[in-house]
Every structure is written in C-alpha cells, then in structure tokens.
Design an enzyme around this catalytic site. Structure first.
Site: not given
Length: 366
Positions: A147, A201, A207, A227, A254, A257, A261
């Site tokens: 990242d 899924c 989500c 978001c 946050c 979601c 899940c």
C-alpha cells in the site's frame, strides 16, 4: 537476469511449497503468484478516475499509468508474489463493535488502525522474505510494496488467487473474510502462476445496504468521496456538511461493510503482537480522545497509521462525532453539557479547519 543454477535445479512444485512454508514462517497467512497483466481492471480504473470518484487522492490520477502496468513501476518485472496477513487481535468481538457504534459518546477507530502501522510491519517482513528467497535461488531483481506505491494490489491479489472482490470492492477469502493486509514482491523471475478464486458473494448485498453514506453505489462500485474511511483519513479539507450526520461516532475509518459481511464470521484472528490494540483505542470515549494534546497524539500514535492524518484532521473528525453526540436523543444532558463545554473551550485556539467543525457541532439544536 538469467536464471541461477540454484533455481534451475528446483522443480516448480518443490519451490512453490518452500515459498509457502517460508512466508508462513514470517507471519504471512497467504501467498499466491501472478503475472503483471491487469486486463480490464485498467479500464475500470480510468473510468473511476475520470468520474472524479477518487476525490482529493490526486496521487491516484498522477500515477495512473504506473498502476496500470507494474512493469513500468519496476522494469523487468514478470511476476508478482502476493501475500496476505491477518490483523484482527484475538479479543476482537464484532458484537462489541456494533454495540459501540450505537453509543454516541464513544469514539470508534477502525479495527485495522488500533495497533502498529501495517506498512512498517509488512514491509520489513517482505524484505526479509526477499532475502530468504535470494539465499535459496541466488540473486534476482525485486522490490517490495505494501500500500505504498502506485500498484493495483487488490486486483493483483485477486488475479493471484488470494481471494475474490467483494461487492464493497475489498478482497475476500474463505479463511480470513476481508480482515487482512496485502503486500507484494515484484520480481524478474518467471515463477509458475496460481489460479484465480471463484466469487462467493452470491446475491448478498449486506455491505451495500449497511453503508452509512451510501458510498457503495452499486456492486463493485465505490465512490470514495462518500466513504467515511476516505472522509476521515484521506480527505484533507472540510467534511461535507451533508455527510456529517451519517458519520456518527466514527473518528477514524469505518468498518461497517466488514462487520456485516457474512464471510467475516470466519475471519481468523492474528497472533501478531504488532496488531494488538494500543492506548485504549478500542474503548475510549470521544471526550477522552479529545483531551489528547498534539504531543499526546504524536506520542501515542507513533508507529501507527493514524499518525499520518495529523492532529488537525484528528480533531476535525472528533468534532464531527461530538456534534453527532449532541444531536442524539440517547445522550443525557449531563454528558451533552460536558461535550458542549469542551468544544467551546477549544474553539478560540482551534485552527480554521477544526474551528469550522466545532462551530457546526455547537450549532446542534438542544
């Protein structure tokens, strides 16, 4: 670079098994290998950027060509070793997380950020992994990332078979849900590649339905500008007024979601001490977090991902959450008075960004 004699003497299956064993020894929970071709993902990225859904993340636009082709980022790259590392501490309880979201005076910090900065943890272990590989096969060209560069790491990990894309756009797998970090080693060695995973899924839209700001605009479509993770972390300016109420008491990131899940019911806990919660970030009130001075913030968040947002954004986020507490019928008048007095006391010395959010919070009808 020509293949070393060591590498030529190893058969694919034994090398692949060895790589898995070594990565596990270094604390990684998954390893897969893919090539550098990103296919239609580059078109999706271009469209997403052209629609402005990246908000103030100008770096994504600036390095779009590198994101689309890892070989431009590191010339000579032919394979990407993708790894994952689980981050949930053993004591994590999703029921408790949901409960704290319903307590307006509590300050909620995203689960991944409560321990040491994952960038530091993964990068050092990836470097160690590369050294181990070098000792095994001989010199080779590589660079490690987590990242930290213009790299479509989720797409590469999906291609490699570490998981599938959930409708929230995060990577999912059967063993860890979505509660893991990703890292990569770009290499110039043509190792055998792994197969992609099937998606699991189905018809679930949990989500999408749970997102407080409707940032997931459709399956696999995220508008970062809405978001809460973007708003509280990447966004350097004022939080849009129309989105502040929906933020609730979320002060950094946050998890909704992920908490909702179904696959995260099976999420494995991490035994890595680096990811253990620090400084009470999983159980502090908004007022407790607000009392931190700038030096407290820097000291307590040293080595943490939270440190990167700086003290001003930290206070901005807390001010919004405190304004939401003042607007909540669940909060008693004594607590509201304490919050209001704290904000009024801070207003005169606050910078322009924070002051604007304090004024909004204090304007809450009472």
């Amino acid at each position: 670079m020509p293949l070393s004699a060591n590498l030529q003497s190893l058969d694919d299956s034994s090398l692949r098994e060895w790589l898995g064993e070594q990565s596990a020894h270094l604390g990684f929970d998954g390893l897969r290998i893919t090539d550098t071709y990103l296919g239609s993902a580059t078109d999706h990225l271009s469209k997403w950027l052209s629609e402005g859904r990246h908000g103030h993340m100008e770096y994504m636009q600036r390095h779009a060509d590198l994101r689309s082709n890892p070989e431009l980022l590191v010339p000579g790259t032919v394979r990407v070793i993708c790894v994952s590392m689980n981050y949930l501490p053993p004591e994590t309880n999703f029921d408790v997380e949901w409960q704290r979201l319903e307590e307006p005076t509590q300050g909620v910090i995203s689960m991944y950020a409560r321990g040491r900065d994952y960038h530091k943890v993964l990068r050092s272990r990836l470097q160690e992994f590369a050294k181990v590989i070098k000792a095994k096969i001989g010199p080779f060209g590589y660079r490690v990332f987590t990242d930290s560069a213009p790299l479509m790491e989720v797409e590469l990990a999906r291609k490699a078979g570490l998981g599938w894309r959930g409708k929230h756009t995060l990577l999912l797998n059967r063993e860890s849900g979505s509660t893991f970090f990703l890292g990569e080693i770009l290499i110039d060695v043509p190792l055998p590649i792994d197969q992609e995973q099937e998606e699991h899924c189905g018809t679930c839209t949990s989500c999408i339905d749970v997102c407080p700001t409707q940032a997931i605009t459709a399956p696999y479509q995220l508008d970062a500008r809405r978001c809460i993770s973007y708003l509280t972390i990447e966004n350097p300016v004022a939080i849009p007024v129309e989105l502040r109420r929906a933020m609730g008491n979320r002060a950094y990131g946050c998890d909704d979601c992920q908490l909702i899940c179904p696959w995260n019911k099976f999420a494995k806990r991490s035994q890595m001490p680096d990811f253990a919660e620090r400084h009470g970030l999983g159980g502090s009130s908004l007022l407790q977090l607000w009392t931190w001075s700038e030096s407290d913030f820097e000291q307590r968040h040293e080595g943490s991902a939270i440190c990167r947002i700086g003290y001003s954004r930290w206070r901005r986020n807390l001010a919004v959450a405190m304004g939401n507490a003042l607007a909540s019928a669940q909060v008693n008048e004594v607590d509201k008075a304490a919050i209001r007095a704290t904000l009024m006391d801070a207003l005169s010395s606050a910078d322009t960004l924070v002051a604007g959010h304090i004024e909004w919070a204090l304007a809450t009808p009472h």
